[in-house]
Design a protein around this motif. Structure first.
Motif, PDB file in Angstrom:
ATOM      1  N   SER A   2     -19.735  67.857 -51.588  1.00 43.36           N
ATOM      2  CA  SER A   2     -19.961  69.058 -50.804  1.00 43.36           C
ATOM      3  C   SER A   2     -20.180  70.234 -51.751  1.00 43.36           C
ATOM      4  N   ARG A   4     -21.021  74.488 -52.285  1.00 41.26           N
ATOM      5  CA  ARG A   4     -20.901  75.807 -51.672  1.00 41.26           C
ATOM      6  C   ARG A   4     -21.319  76.850 -52.698  1.00 41.26           C
ATOM      7  N   LEU A   5     -21.636  78.038 -52.225  1.00 37.10           N
ATOM      8  CA  LEU A   5     -21.903  79.139 -53.139  1.00 37.10           C
ATOM      9  C   LEU A   5     -20.581  79.662 -53.694  1.00 37.10           C
ATOM     10  N   LEU A  39     -31.089  75.391 -49.208  1.00 38.98           N
ATOM     11  CA  LEU A  39     -29.770  75.974 -49.442  1.00 38.98           C
ATOM     12  C   LEU A  39     -28.954  76.025 -48.150  1.00 38.98           C
ATOM     13  N   HIS A  40     -29.542  76.508 -47.083  1.00 37.42           N
ATOM     14  CA  HIS A  40     -28.793  76.639 -45.822  1.00 37.42           C
ATOM     15  C   HIS A  40     -28.385  75.275 -45.273  1.00 37.42           C
ATOM     16  N   LEU A  43     -25.409  74.137 -47.336  1.00 35.65           N
ATOM     17  CA  LEU A  43     -24.196  74.870 -46.970  1.00 35.65           C
ATOM     18  C   LEU A  43     -23.682  74.454 -45.597  1.00 35.65           C
ATOM     19  N   LEU A  83     -24.108  77.540 -57.280  1.00 39.90           N
ATOM     20  CA  LEU A  83     -23.491  76.502 -56.448  1.00 39.90           C
ATOM     21  C   LEU A  83     -22.365  75.828 -57.211  1.00 39.90           C
ATOM     22  N   SER A  86     -17.225  71.783 -53.822  1.00 38.45           N
ATOM     23  CA  SER A  86     -15.987  72.170 -53.126  1.00 38.45           C
ATOM     24  C   SER A  86     -15.024  71.041 -53.080  1.00 38.45           C
TER      25      SER A  86
END
Length: 86
Positions: A2, A4-5, A39-40, A43, A83, A86
């Motif tokens: 996973s 995430r930013l 990217l979206h 996320l 990025l 996570s």
């Protein structure tokens, strides 16, 4: 895996994609509409394979090329330390 930013990355959507600002350094990056959708989707928890399949279908691309493109976008965002896992 996973992704995430980082918490100190601000994003703004534009008519041409997404702008990312590293609030620590003041550096920014602009993603075009395709990069922004990748990217979206990341996320939102989509897998790289699913994102690539969607790109291939929407843009009539060879699935191998779509996978390569998605990997390249992710690699560049990770290399820029935008990025994180996570």
């Amino acid at each position: 895996m996973s992704l995430r930013l980082r918490s100190d990355i601000a994003t703004t959507s534009t008519e041409h994609g997404t702008v990312l600002l590293d609030e620590r350094t003041g550096r920014y990056w602009q993603l075009n509409n395709t990069g922004s959708s990748v990217l979206h989707a990341l996320l939102a928890g989509q897998s790289q394979e699913r994102i690539a399949a969607g790109l291939a279908e929407r843009h009539d691309l060879d699935p191998r090329q779509a996978r390569s493109d998605v990997t390249a976008i992710i690699d560049r965002l990770r290399a820029a330390k935008l990025l994180v896992t996570s």
